[in-house]
Design a protein around this motif. Structure first.
Motif, PDB file in Angstrom:
ATOM      1  N   SER A  88       0.820  -1.213   0.000  1.00 13.60           N
ATOM      2  CA  SER A  88       0.000   0.000   0.000  1.00 13.60           C
ATOM      3  C   SER A  88       0.857   1.268   0.000  1.00 13.60           C
ATOM      4  O   SER A  88       0.384   2.338  -0.366  1.00 13.60           O
ATOM      5  N   GLU A 106       8.521  -3.219  -5.124  1.00 15.63           N
ATOM      6  CA  GLU A 106       7.282  -4.003  -5.116  1.00 15.63           C
ATOM      7  C   GLU A 106       7.219  -4.817  -6.408  1.00 15.63           C
ATOM      8  O   GLU A 106       7.505  -4.301  -7.476  1.00 15.63           O
ATOM      9  N   GLY A 134      12.389  -7.883  -5.309  1.00 14.11           N
ATOM     10  CA  GLY A 134      13.167  -7.322  -4.200  1.00 14.11           C
ATOM     11  C   GLY A 134      14.151  -8.293  -3.563  1.00 14.11           C
ATOM     12  O   GLY A 134      15.054  -7.864  -2.842  1.00 14.11           O
ATOM     13  N   ILE A 206       7.903 -13.471  -2.629  1.00 13.86           N
ATOM     14  CA  ILE A 206       8.002 -14.320  -3.814  1.00 13.86           C
ATOM     15  C   ILE A 206       9.113 -13.806  -4.717  1.00 13.86           C
ATOM     16  O   ILE A 206       9.107 -12.636  -5.116  1.00 13.86           O
TER      17      ILE A 206
HETATM   18  N1  SAH Z   1       4.485  -2.760   3.760  1.00 18.61           N
HETATM   19  C1  SAH Z   1       3.297  -3.134   3.043  1.00 18.61           C
HETATM   20  C2  SAH Z   1       3.116  -4.634   3.123  1.00 18.61           C
HETATM   21  C3  SAH Z   1       2.454  -5.165   1.942  1.00 18.61           C
HETATM   22  S1  SAH Z   1       2.316  -6.928   1.926  1.00 18.61           S
HETATM   23  C4  SAH Z   1       2.074  -2.433   3.596  1.00 18.61           C
HETATM   24  O1  SAH Z   1       1.992  -2.282   4.823  1.00 18.61           O
HETATM   25  O2  SAH Z   1       1.198  -2.077   2.824  1.00 18.61           O
HETATM   26  C5  SAH Z   1       3.868  -7.407   1.226  1.00 18.61           C
HETATM   27  C6  SAH Z   1       4.135  -6.939  -0.174  1.00 18.61           C
HETATM   28  O3  SAH Z   1       5.348  -7.570  -0.605  1.00 18.61           O
HETATM   29  C7  SAH Z   1       3.067  -7.317  -1.194  1.00 18.61           C
HETATM   30  O4  SAH Z   1       2.595  -6.177  -1.822  1.00 18.61           O
HETATM   31  C8  SAH Z   1       3.837  -8.235  -2.167  1.00 18.61           C
HETATM   32  O5  SAH Z   1       3.419  -8.097  -3.519  1.00 18.61           O
HETATM   33  C9  SAH Z   1       5.265  -7.765  -1.994  1.00 18.61           C
HETATM   34  N2  SAH Z   1       6.294  -8.720  -2.412  1.00 18.61           N
HETATM   35  C10 SAH Z   1       6.317 -10.062  -2.252  1.00 18.61           C
HETATM   36  N3  SAH Z   1       7.460 -10.577  -2.768  1.00 18.61           N
HETATM   37  C11 SAH Z   1       8.175  -9.517  -3.262  1.00 18.61           C
HETATM   38  C12 SAH Z   1       9.440  -9.393  -3.924  1.00 18.61           C
HETATM   39  N4  SAH Z   1      10.222 -10.431  -4.190  1.00 18.61           N
HETATM   40  N5  SAH Z   1       9.848  -8.149  -4.283  1.00 18.61           N
HETATM   41  C13 SAH Z   1       9.083  -7.063  -4.035  1.00 18.61           C
HETATM   42  N6  SAH Z   1       7.882  -7.122  -3.426  1.00 18.61           N
HETATM   43  C14 SAH Z   1       7.434  -8.332  -3.039  1.00 18.61           C
END
Ligand code: SAH
Length: 213
Positions: A88, A106, A134, A206
């Motif tokens: 978000s 993201e 990431g 992921i």
């Molecule tokens: N800090 C955010 C947490 C979102 S949930 C908040 O409070 O809104 C975690 C997020 O990590 C998701 O949007 C998911 O798509 C992302 N994510 C998962 N694996 C990822 C990766 N390898 N690289 C970047 N983002 C990733």
């Protein structure tokens, strides 16, 4: 609904009462309008003591978890921080209030675009965002003072350790798909020490150095 009042109540009943003491973290959480980071239909729930769905199977983390992870970094104001999992953009905004510059990655592009709009609307000019895996980090901008991963990983992605400064800290949930241990990693020379901050439950990280899709 009186959002500033809901925010004050959130800080008092969910954060201070559970041992969040860093005044800078508490004022950032008092200031950042969390309800802007969720869909309008859910704005009334934005200050509740739980995560909320943000689409694409992802969630905005519970306020307490955001405060706990942020407090663990001990930010002073000058640091360059890498965040993995913009989601978000709420945690990103909290970091932007407290450090020098935030780099946030993201993997889901539409989420990144939505976060970009909110962060721009709120006029945070010290945030760089990137749609990428990431678990590979952001090598062009490394090394970072701190790294924060807001998704659960089966292990610590090696590129992230590499991109952390000496004496830098990394906060990362490590464990199974269902439950993780929130770890605080401190890098020294080419090794690191681990401290547990307790159990938590995040959506999956992921990528090449984490879970498969
Ligand atoms: N800090 C955010 C947490 C979102 S949930 C908040 O409070 O809104 C975690 C997020 O990590 C998701 O949007 C998911 O798509 C992302 N994510 C998962 N694996 C990822 C990766 N390898 N690289 C970047 N983002 C990733």
């Amino acid at each position: 609904m009186d959002m500033p009042r809901a925010r004050k109540k959130m800080v008092e009943t969910q954060l201070i009462s559970r041992g969040i003491t860093d005044e800078r973290v508490l004022s950032a959480m008092m200031k950042v309008p969390r309800h802007k980071f969720v869909e309008e239909a859910m704005a009334a729930q934005a200050y509740g003591d739980y995560p909320l769905p943000i689409g694409y199977g992802q969630t905005i983390s519970q306020p307490y978890i955001v405060a706990e992870m942020t407090q663990a970094l001990g930010l002073k104001g000058y640091e360059r921080v890498l965040e993995i999992g913009t989601g978000s953009g709420y945690q990103t905004a909290i970091l932007a209030e407290l450090c020098g510059r935030v780099y946030s990655i993201e993997r889901i592009k539409p989420l990144l675009l939505r976060a970009r709009n909110i962060i721009d609307d709120l006029r945070y000019f010290n945030v760089a965002l990137k749609a990428f895996d990431g678990t590979l980090g952001w090598s062009d901008e490394a090394p970072f003072d701190h790294i924060i991963i807001t998704a659960g990983s089966p292990s610590i992605p090696p590129p992230l350790v590499k991109q952390l400064k000496d004496n830098g800290t990394m906060i990362i949930p490590v464990g199974s798909r269902d439950e993780q241990e929130l770890l605080k990693i401190t890098k020294s020379d080419n090794s690191f020490t681990k401290e547990s901050l307790g159990l938590c439950r995040f959506v999956k990280l992921i990528g090449q150095n984490a879970w498969e899709e």
